[in-house]
Design a protein around this motif. Structure first.
Motif, PDB file in Angstrom:
ATOM      1  N   ARG A  83       9.298   2.793  13.529  1.00 33.86           N
ATOM      2  CA  ARG A  83      10.722   2.556  13.807  1.00 33.86           C
ATOM      3  C   ARG A  83      11.415   3.756  14.451  1.00 33.86           C
ATOM      4  NH1 ARG A  83      10.577   3.629   8.401  1.00 33.86           N
ATOM      5  NH2 ARG A  83      12.067   5.174   7.642  1.00 33.86           N
ATOM      6  N   TRP A  84      10.764   4.914  14.534  1.00 33.64           N
ATOM      7  CA  TRP A  84      11.363   6.086  15.188  1.00 33.64           C
ATOM      8  C   TRP A  84      11.207   6.035  16.709  1.00 33.64           C
ATOM      9  CZ3 TRP A  84       9.285  10.614  11.681  1.00 33.64           C
ATOM     10  CH2 TRP A  84       9.862  10.494  10.401  1.00 33.64           C
ATOM     11  N   ARG A  85      10.405   5.115  17.204  1.00 36.73           N
ATOM     12  CA  ARG A  85      10.144   5.033  18.649  1.00 36.73           C
ATOM     13  C   ARG A  85      11.468   4.972  19.423  1.00 36.73           C
ATOM     14  NH1 ARG A  85       6.106   3.360  22.359  1.00 36.73           N
ATOM     15  NH2 ARG A  85       6.968   2.139  24.061  1.00 36.73           N
ATOM     16  N   GLY A  86      11.578   5.817  20.441  1.00 33.35           N
ATOM     17  CA  GLY A  86      12.753   5.830  21.310  1.00 33.35           C
ATOM     18  C   GLY A  86      13.915   6.658  20.791  1.00 33.35           C
ATOM     19  N   ARG A  87      13.853   7.116  19.552  1.00 30.88           N
ATOM     20  CA  ARG A  87      14.933   7.932  18.992  1.00 30.88           C
ATOM     21  C   ARG A  87      14.596   9.411  19.174  1.00 30.88           C
ATOM     22  NH1 ARG A  87      15.775   5.868  13.034  1.00 30.88           N
ATOM     23  NH2 ARG A  87      17.628   7.191  13.180  1.00 30.88           N
ATOM     24  N   THR A  88      15.622  10.271  19.190  1.00 29.56           N
ATOM     25  CA  THR A  88      15.356  11.707  19.298  1.00 29.56           C
ATOM     26  C   THR A  88      15.015  12.261  17.919  1.00 29.56           C
ATOM     27  OG1 THR A  88      17.630  12.430  18.896  1.00 29.56           O
ATOM     28  CG2 THR A  88      17.003  11.943  21.207  1.00 29.56           C
ATOM     29  N   GLU A  98      14.571  14.147   4.766  1.00 30.56           N
ATOM     30  CA  GLU A  98      13.424  14.296   3.860  1.00 30.56           C
ATOM     31  C   GLU A  98      12.172  13.665   4.462  1.00 30.56           C
ATOM     32  OE1 GLU A  98      16.337  12.770   2.785  1.00 30.56           O
ATOM     33  OE2 GLU A  98      17.211  14.528   1.806  1.00 30.56           O
ATOM     34  N   ALA A  99      12.351  12.517   5.100  1.00 30.31           N
ATOM     35  CA  ALA A  99      11.208  11.831   5.709  1.00 30.31           C
ATOM     36  C   ALA A  99      10.612  12.667   6.841  1.00 30.31           C
ATOM     37  CB  ALA A  99      11.629  10.456   6.222  1.00 30.31           C
ATOM     38  N   VAL A 100      11.466  13.253   7.670  1.00 30.11           N
ATOM     39  CA  VAL A 100      10.965  14.092   8.763  1.00 30.11           C
ATOM     40  C   VAL A 100      10.253  15.317   8.191  1.00 30.11           C
ATOM     41  CG1 VAL A 100      11.629  15.551  10.720  1.00 30.11           C
ATOM     42  CG2 VAL A 100      12.649  13.287  10.454  1.00 30.11           C
ATOM     43  N   GLY A 101      10.822  15.918   7.166  1.00 30.79           N
ATOM     44  CA  GLY A 101      10.188  17.071   6.535  1.00 30.79           C
ATOM     45  C   GLY A 101       8.804  16.745   5.994  1.00 30.79           C
ATOM     46  N   ARG A 102       8.675  15.610   5.322  1.00 33.87           N
ATOM     47  CA  ARG A 102       7.359  15.194   4.806  1.00 33.87           C
ATOM     48  C   ARG A 102       6.387  14.937   5.956  1.00 33.87           C
ATOM     49  NH1 ARG A 102      10.367  11.659   1.900  1.00 33.87           N
ATOM     50  NH2 ARG A 102       9.401   9.878   2.944  1.00 33.87           N
ATOM     51  N   TRP A 103       6.865  14.257   6.984  1.00 36.34           N
ATOM     52  CA  TRP A 103       6.013  13.904   8.120  1.00 36.34           C
ATOM     53  C   TRP A 103       5.471  15.146   8.818  1.00 36.34           C
ATOM     54  CZ3 TRP A 103       7.419  13.732  13.628  1.00 36.34           C
ATOM     55  CH2 TRP A 103       6.474  13.060  14.414  1.00 36.34           C
ATOM     56  N   LEU A 104       6.277  16.185   8.928  1.00 34.51           N
ATOM     57  CA  LEU A 104       5.859  17.404   9.619  1.00 34.51           C
ATOM     58  C   LEU A 104       4.967  18.305   8.762  1.00 34.51           C
ATOM     59  CD1 LEU A 104       9.182  18.285  11.475  1.00 34.51           C
ATOM     60  CD2 LEU A 104       7.054  17.397  12.479  1.00 34.51           C
ATOM     61  N   THR A 105       4.854  18.032   7.483  1.00 32.21           N
ATOM     62  CA  THR A 105       4.049  18.889   6.611  1.00 32.21           C
ATOM     63  C   THR A 105       2.883  18.183   5.944  1.00 32.21           C
ATOM     64  OG1 THR A 105       5.577  18.487   4.771  1.00 32.21           O
ATOM     65  CG2 THR A 105       5.972  20.460   6.116  1.00 32.21           C
ATOM     66  N   ASP A 106       2.931  16.866   5.848  1.00 36.89           N
ATOM     67  CA  ASP A 106       1.876  16.106   5.180  1.00 36.89           C
ATOM     68  C   ASP A 106       1.192  15.189   6.189  1.00 36.89           C
ATOM     69  OD1 ASP A 106       0.245  14.467   3.674  1.00 36.89           O
ATOM     70  OD2 ASP A 106       1.824  13.788   2.314  1.00 36.89           O
ATOM     71  N   PRO A 107      -0.041  15.523   6.596  1.00 42.04           N
ATOM     72  CA  PRO A 107      -0.714  14.721   7.623  1.00 42.04           C
ATOM     73  C   PRO A 107      -1.060  13.299   7.188  1.00 42.04           C
ATOM     74  CG  PRO A 107      -2.178  16.432   6.796  1.00 42.04           C
ATOM     75  CD  PRO A 107      -0.842  16.673   6.167  1.00 42.04           C
ATOM     76  N   ASP A 108      -0.921  12.993   5.907  1.00 38.84           N
ATOM     77  CA  ASP A 108      -1.187  11.634   5.429  1.00 38.84           C
ATOM     78  C   ASP A 108       0.072  10.780   5.378  1.00 38.84           C
ATOM     79  OD1 ASP A 108      -4.023  11.814   4.895  1.00 38.84           O
ATOM     80  OD2 ASP A 108      -3.479  13.219   3.296  1.00 38.84           O
ATOM     81  N   CYS A 109       1.203  11.363   5.690  1.00 38.00           N
ATOM     82  CA  CYS A 109       2.502  10.706   5.551  1.00 38.00           C
ATOM     83  C   CYS A 109       2.892   9.967   6.842  1.00 38.00           C
ATOM     84  CB  CYS A 109       3.544  11.773   5.215  1.00 38.00           C
ATOM     85  SG  CYS A 109       5.155  11.134   4.828  1.00 38.00           S
ATOM     86  N   ALA A 110       3.423   8.763   6.679  1.00 40.85           N
ATOM     87  CA  ALA A 110       3.915   7.980   7.825  1.00 40.85           C
ATOM     88  C   ALA A 110       5.204   7.272   7.422  1.00 40.85           C
ATOM     89  CB  ALA A 110       2.866   6.994   8.298  1.00 40.85           C
ATOM     90  N   PRO A 111       6.275   8.043   7.165  1.00 36.67           N
ATOM     91  CA  PRO A 111       7.512   7.428   6.677  1.00 36.67           C
ATOM     92  C   PRO A 111       8.184   6.508   7.691  1.00 36.67           C
ATOM     93  CG  PRO A 111       7.907   9.707   7.272  1.00 36.67           C
ATOM     94  CD  PRO A 111       6.424   9.478   7.370  1.00 36.67           C
ATOM     95  N   HIS A 112       7.780   6.580   8.933  1.00 35.22           N
ATOM     96  CA  HIS A 112       8.348   5.748   9.995  1.00 35.22           C
ATOM     97  C   HIS A 112       7.736   4.363  10.043  1.00 35.22           C
ATOM     98  CE1 HIS A 112       4.614   7.205  11.636  1.00 35.22           C
ATOM     99  NE2 HIS A 112       5.111   8.430  11.754  1.00 35.22           N
ATOM    100  N   GLY A 113       6.707   4.140   9.209  1.00 34.77           N
ATOM    101  CA  GLY A 113       6.048   2.845   9.195  1.00 34.77           C
ATOM    102  C   GLY A 113       4.955   2.708  10.229  1.00 34.77           C
ATOM    103  N   GLY A 114       4.651   3.783  10.933  1.00 31.79           N
ATOM    104  CA  GLY A 114       3.594   3.756  11.945  1.00 31.79           C
ATOM    105  C   GLY A 114       2.305   4.343  11.410  1.00 31.79           C
TER     106      GLY A 114
END
Length: 196
Positions: A83-88, A98-114
């Motif tokens: 769902r982050w596609r196309g957004r800055t 928090e979701a971006v922070g997890r995504w940038l530090t945890d390679p198993d995390c996909a909070p965007h649903g992708g």
């Protein structure tokens, strides 16, 4: 038998300049011009491949690879950011810090649903295994995150280093492999290679 994979990152686009998650847009005029200028500096390849995204296919065409049947390969698709596609990144960071922070530090995390970074590295790694069985050089025009994933997988690096690898537009990264092992060649200039 040694297999070589030359990964060329896609040319610039408006999305890239705006730090926007890929929105399927075209490369910009400057990126296209730089790709056309670099076309003569690519080493010969037995085959050409691209990420399926428009930006990579247009970069391949500007590099003159459309004449050698640059095949779009699903395994080389960019990271699916759901769902982050196309957004800055700023927009997503403001809405979901928090979701971006997890995504940038945890390679198993996909909070965007992708797709997670680890899943991307595994997908690109499977393509590398298949490619290593091919003789000669494979030239692939791909998204920067595919270059990162290939390097992480080929060198057996921890997936946590993924975000620490910078991949500028139209940069070349070469992997050479034999017997299930890859080497990374750094610093290849965009000029015809010496005899190999």
């Amino acid at each position: 038998m040694t297999s070589r994979v030359l990964l060329v990152s896609a040319a610039t686009s408006a999305s890239l300049r705006q730090a926007r998650f890929d929105d399927g847009g075209s490369i910009d005029d400057g990126g296209a011009a730089r790709a056309r200028a670099a076309a003569g500096g690519l080493p010969p390849a037995a085959r050409a491949r691209t990420s399926p995204g428009l930006r990579c296919r247009e970069t391949a065409a500007a590099l003159g690879l459309d004449g050698v049947a640059a095949l779009a390969v699903p395994e080389l698709a960019g990271l699916d950011v759901g769902r982050w596609r196309g957004r800055t990144l700023d927009e997503v960071g403001a809405a979901e810090p928090e979701a971006v922070g997890r995504w940038l530090t945890d390679p198993d995390c996909a909070p965007h649903g992708g797709e997670s970074v680890r899943d991307l590295c595994a997908r690109v790694g499977r393509w590398l295994v298949d490619t290593q069985a091919l003789e000669g050089r494979t030239l692939a025009v791909v998204e920067p995150e595919v270059v990162r994933a290939a390097v992480v997988d080929a060198l057996g690096l921890p997936a946590t280093v993924f975000w620490r690898l910078d991949v500028p537009p139209l940069s070349m990264t070469e992997l050479s492999g034999r017997a299930g092992r890859w080497n990374l060649r750094l610093g290849r200039p965009p000029a015809a290679p010496e005899a190999e």
